[in-house]
Design an enzyme around this catalytic site. Structure first.
Site, PDB file in Angstrom:
ATOM      1  N   ASP A  14       0.687  -0.790  -0.029  1.00  0.00           N
ATOM      2  CA  ASP A  14      -0.333   0.006   0.253  1.00  0.00           C
ATOM      3  C   ASP A  14       0.945   0.946  -0.171  1.00  0.00           C
ATOM      4  O   ASP A  14       1.735   0.879   0.592  1.00  0.00           O
ATOM      5  CB  ASP A  14      -1.361  -0.124   0.741  1.00  0.00           C
ATOM      6  CG  ASP A  14      -1.820   1.491   1.392  1.00  0.00           C
ATOM      7  OD1 ASP A  14      -2.106   1.702   0.330  1.00  0.00           O
ATOM      8  OD2 ASP A  14      -2.441   1.867   2.753  1.00  0.00           O
ATOM      9  N   SER A  15       0.250   2.213  -0.300  1.00  0.00           N
ATOM     10  CA  SER A  15       0.911   3.622  -0.119  1.00  0.00           C
ATOM     11  C   SER A  15       1.921   4.017   1.069  1.00  0.00           C
ATOM     12  O   SER A  15       2.764   4.583   1.610  1.00  0.00           O
ATOM     13  CB  SER A  15      -0.061   5.048  -0.637  1.00  0.00           C
ATOM     14  OG  SER A  15      -0.801   4.786   0.680  1.00  0.00           O
ATOM     15  N   CYS A  77      -4.651  -1.420  -1.823  1.00  0.00           N
ATOM     16  CA  CYS A  77      -4.694   0.373  -2.223  1.00  0.00           C
ATOM     17  C   CYS A  77      -5.257   0.058  -2.782  1.00  0.00           C
ATOM     18  O   CYS A  77      -4.882  -0.321  -4.671  1.00  0.00           O
ATOM     19  CB  CYS A  77      -3.040   0.786  -2.135  1.00  0.00           C
ATOM     20  SG  CYS A  77      -3.384   2.496  -2.560  1.00  0.00           S
ATOM     21  N   GLU A 156      -2.008   7.319   8.673  1.00  0.00           N
ATOM     22  CA  GLU A 156      -0.769   6.785   8.959  1.00  0.00           C
ATOM     23  C   GLU A 156      -0.592   7.850  10.337  1.00  0.00           C
ATOM     24  O   GLU A 156       0.709   7.189  11.126  1.00  0.00           O
ATOM     25  CB  GLU A 156       0.413   8.131   7.970  1.00  0.00           C
ATOM     26  CG  GLU A 156      -0.191   7.743   6.089  1.00  0.00           C
ATOM     27  CD  GLU A 156       0.024   6.035   6.531  1.00  0.00           C
ATOM     28  OE1 GLU A 156       1.749   5.326   6.726  1.00  0.00           O
ATOM     29  OE2 GLU A 156      -0.319   5.046   5.633  1.00  0.00           O
ATOM     30  N   CYS A 188     -10.983   3.345   0.502  1.00  0.00           N
ATOM     31  CA  CYS A 188      -9.259   3.141   0.631  1.00  0.00           C
ATOM     32  C   CYS A 188      -8.886   3.011   1.810  1.00  0.00           C
ATOM     33  O   CYS A 188     -10.124   2.793   2.871  1.00  0.00           O
ATOM     34  CB  CYS A 188      -9.551   4.967   1.223  1.00  0.00           C
ATOM     35  SG  CYS A 188      -7.877   5.521   1.719  1.00  0.00           S
ATOM     36  N   HIS A 190      -6.810   2.975   4.101  1.00  0.00           N
ATOM     37  CA  HIS A 190      -6.811   3.424   4.894  1.00  0.00           C
ATOM     38  C   HIS A 190      -7.877   4.112   6.352  1.00  0.00           C
ATOM     39  O   HIS A 190      -7.742   3.765   7.232  1.00  0.00           O
ATOM     40  CB  HIS A 190      -6.174   5.028   5.078  1.00  0.00           C
ATOM     41  CG  HIS A 190      -5.115   4.789   4.956  1.00  0.00           C
ATOM     42  ND1 HIS A 190      -4.389   4.384   3.884  1.00  0.00           N
ATOM     43  CD2 HIS A 190      -3.616   5.300   5.842  1.00  0.00           C
ATOM     44  CE1 HIS A 190      -3.393   4.753   3.350  1.00  0.00           C
ATOM     45  NE2 HIS A 190      -2.546   5.256   4.587  1.00  0.00           N
TER      46      HIS A 190
HETATM   47  N1  DGL Z   1      -4.534   3.536   0.718  1.00  0.00           N
HETATM   48  C1  DGL Z   1      -5.123   3.887  -0.646  1.00  0.00           C
HETATM   49  C2  DGL Z   1      -5.841   3.271  -1.052  1.00  0.00           C
HETATM   50  O1  DGL Z   1      -7.099   2.119  -0.568  1.00  0.00           O
HETATM   51  C3  DGL Z   1      -4.331   4.563  -0.941  1.00  0.00           C
HETATM   52  C4  DGL Z   1      -4.069   6.471   0.403  1.00  0.00           C
HETATM   53  C5  DGL Z   1      -3.390   7.359  -0.774  1.00  0.00           C
HETATM   54  O2  DGL Z   1      -2.281   6.867  -0.250  1.00  0.00           O
HETATM   55  O3  DGL Z   1      -3.921   8.420  -0.822  1.00  0.00           O
HETATM   56  O4  DGL Z   1      -6.614   3.953  -1.888  1.00  0.00           O
END
Ligand code: DGL
Length: 269
Positions: A14-15, A77, A156, A188, A190
């Site tokens: 993931d990011s 992600c 984060e 997302c 997160h």
């Molecule tokens: N967690 C990621 C997603 O599902 C990326 C969030 C990001 O880095 O902007 O889209």
């Protein structure tokens, strides 16, 4: 399939640390699998970056996980799936690559009012794939989309309940409540970490849906199809890597991962 390939780990990226919301579902469903996670913390967030940049990063992270011998890759992600899944699959034939997309289909099925909200990154909401997803599954309902810049950074930082996070969540969720949605897609990876806070703000009558468990099931199916599941008596381990500062990822994991988590550098900055 050789025992060596079956015993190989599954790679997840993931990011940043958001993909851990997917990894915890994978761990729940597949206790025998060894899991290697890589957070691209040096480049988080992806949501406001170009598709070319995210594709480049996704290639590097996939290469890193392949060098570690991974037998399958989970793109944990939504934003990277849109930018990179099709290309990575074409470039890595034979390697199962599991991506993810916002849970529009189950949300439409769950909505009684026919008004569905989607919280996701700008990258996901502006993509052609998301438009195609709406065309395919959401023609019969009204969909209200809401980008949520800043929420990824809160997760984060491990700030799941701070006043600043609450303020941001209120700012993004209130327009969806005002629009009359009865289901909100957490689009997302997160955002599931903010589920208790989001649910507190929406109240119990709005249903929140994410795709972590569905992605874990899809991984399980792909491993079965390719004869790659680990021998079931094995107790799977986890390893965590980051392209960013180790200390920051360690403190995030202390909040987000329910167990011991050693964090190592990833050589793919
Ligand atoms: N967690 C990621 C997603 O599902 C990326 C969030 C990001 O880095 O902007 O889209």
């Amino acid at each position: 399939m050789s025992p060596d390939q079956q015993a190989a780990p599954v790679g997840i990226f993931d990011s940043g640390v958001g993909g851990l919301s997917v990894m915890r579902e994978v761990r729940r469903l597949l206790p025998a699998e060894d899991l290697i996670y890589v957070a691209d913390s040096q480049h988080v967030p992806y949501g406001n970056k170009s598709a070319e940049f995210i594709l480049g990063r996704s290639r590097r992270l996939t290469e890193f996980l392949r060098e570690k011998g991974c037998k399958a890759i989970v793109i944990a992600c939504n934003t990277a799936t849109v930018a990179a899944a099709a290309t990575l699959r074409a470039e890595c034939p034979g390697l199962p690559i599991i991506g993810m997309e916002p849970a529009v289909k189950p949300a439409v099925a769950a909505s009684k009012r026919g008004i569905v909200g989607v919280l996701a990154t700008v990258g996901t909401l502006q993509s052609a794939q998301f438009a195609a997803l709406l065309d395919k599954f959401a023609a019969s309902v009204r969909v209200v989309t809401q980008p949520a810049p800043g929420l990824v950074e809160c997760v984060e930082a491990g700030a799941l309940t701070s006043p600043a996070t609450r303020q941001l969540v209120e700012r993004f969720v209130q327009p969806l409540i005002d629009a009359g949605v009865d289901v909100i897609v957490l689009g997302c990876t997160h955002y599931p970490f903010l589920r208790p806070l989001i649910q507190e703000i929406t109240g119990p009558e709005i249903t929140l849906i994410d795709t972590g468990a569905a992605v874990a099931r899809q991984l399980a199916n792909r491993l079965q199809e390719t004869s790659l599941p680990h021998e079931p008596s094995h107790r799977g381990w986890e390893k965590f890597h980051t392209t960013g500062p180790l200390a920051a990822t360690r403190s995030a994991l202390a909040v987000l991962w329910p167990g011991p988590a050693e964090v190592l550098p990833a050589s793919c900055v």
